[in-house]
Design an enzyme around this catalytic site. Structure first.
Site, PDB file in Angstrom:
ATOM      1  CG  HIS A 267      -8.649  -4.276  -7.894  1.00 45.03           C
ATOM      2  ND1 HIS A 267      -8.000  -4.548  -6.794  1.00 45.03           N
ATOM      3  CD2 HIS A 267     -10.245  -4.481  -7.366  1.00 45.03           C
ATOM      4  CE1 HIS A 267      -8.918  -5.031  -6.121  1.00 45.03           C
ATOM      5  NE2 HIS A 267      -9.977  -5.660  -6.724  1.00 45.03           N
TER       6      HIS A 267
ATOM      7  CB  ILE B  14      -0.808   0.412   1.222  1.00 50.42           C
ATOM      8  CG1 ILE B  14      -1.619  -1.177   1.256  1.00 50.42           C
ATOM      9  CG2 ILE B  14      -1.335   1.411   1.290  1.00 50.42           C
ATOM     10  CD1 ILE B  14      -3.102  -1.495   1.732  1.00 50.42           C
TER      11      ILE B  14
HETATM   12  C1  GRF Z   1      -3.693  -8.223 -11.488  1.00 52.28           C
HETATM   13  O1  GRF Z   1      -4.677  -9.726 -11.001  1.00 52.28           O
HETATM   14  C2  GRF Z   1      -4.191  -6.325 -11.363  1.00 52.28           C
HETATM   15  O2  GRF Z   1      -5.242  -6.525 -11.675  1.00 52.28           O
HETATM   16  C3  GRF Z   1      -4.257  -7.019  -9.730  1.00 52.28           C
HETATM   17  O3  GRF Z   1      -2.451  -7.892  -9.597  1.00 52.28           O
HETATM   18  C4  GRF Z   1      -2.545  -8.781 -10.316  1.00 52.28           C
HETATM   19  C5  GRF Z   1      -0.976  -8.816 -11.061  1.00 52.28           C
HETATM   20  O4  GRF Z   1      -1.102  -9.160 -12.260  1.00 52.28           O
HETATM   21  N1  GRF Z   1      -3.720  -5.751  -9.618  1.00 52.28           N
HETATM   22  P1  GRF Z   1       0.685  -9.352 -13.153  1.00 52.28           P
HETATM   23  O5  GRF Z   1       1.221  -9.250 -12.242  1.00 52.28           O
HETATM   24  O6  GRF Z   1       0.406  -7.908 -14.035  1.00 52.28           O
HETATM   25  O7  GRF Z   1       0.481 -10.192 -14.076  1.00 52.28           O
END
Ligand code: GRF
Length: 206
Positions: free
Chosen positions: A114, A97
């Site tokens: 997200h 965070i």
């Molecule tokens: C994704 O699902 C994103 O939405 C979330 O964390 C995950 C990261 O995946 N915040 P990656 O590392 O980009 O493959």
């Protein structure tokens, strides 16, 4: 208030797989996104995304989060981002965070993706939360980062259906396809100078 286009150099913060970072880099390579990656920063030394960034020849930095306060971590991150000439910061699976130290250094310039249709299901395991709740539609959201968890102004969203037989993995995979498409669109919108913010609402002009 108009959101100014600013400079097109992106700083990526990631902690894991890095598939969103790769999608952004691919969209830049294919000229679908007019931007450049200035630096990739990870708080996880063994993040596959960091390894991939090194392989691609990007300026890549591991920042050790141990034995420092989150504020000290963030002020070091601000230094690195500034030294790299970054005008926009994209969180791409960054599992820490942010403190006001970083948030306030790049006002309306830090984006996050997200895997839910916010404000539903913020926080961890958004796909499991969606399945448990029994929603029929889910998706992903790109938003500006403020001090509330997954709570900043929404730039854009994409939806996917949720099927009765879905596992968390199946739903995550379906959402991820949209994440990879949506993040670059959102970055392009912010860099286009077509966005305006009023309260929480982002308006996009032609
Ligand atoms: C994704 O699902 C994103 O939405 C979330 O964390 C995950 C990261 O995946 N915040 P990656 O590392 O980009 O493959």
């Amino acid at each position: 208030m108009k959101i100014l286009p600013g400079n097109r150099r992106i700083g990526i913060l990631l902690s894991g797989r890095g598939s969103n970072f790769k999608a952004i880099a691919d969209h830049i390579d294919s000229k679908e996104l007019d931007a450049e990656i200035g630096v990739v920063v990870s708080n996880n030394e063994s993040a596959p995304g960091l390894e991939d960034a090194r392989r691609r020849g990007f300026n890549s930095v591991y920042l050790n989060p141990k034995d420092v306060s989150r504020e000290d971590f963030d002020s070091r991150a601000v230094e690195i981002l500034r030294e790299s000439g970054v005008g926009i910061v994209c969180l791409a699976g960054f599992m820490q965070i942010l403190t006001p130290v970083l948030i306030n250094a790049f006002p309306l310039r830090i984006l996050n993706i997200h895997p839910s249709l916010l404000p539903s299901f913020p926080g961890l395991n958004a796909q499991e939360q969606a399945l448990e709740h029994g929603v029929k539609l889910s998706g992903c959201t790109v938003h500006f980062v403020n001090e509330s968890l997954d709570g900043g102004p929404i730039i854009c969203q994409a939806s996917v259906p949720v099927y009765g037989e879905d596992s968390p993995e199946a739903l995550s995979d379906r959402i991820l396809v949209e994440e990879h498409r949506l993040y670059s669109i959102a970055i392009g919108l912010v860099l286009s100078g077509c966005c305006e913010i009023e309260g929480r609402r982002i308006r996009i002009h032609d």
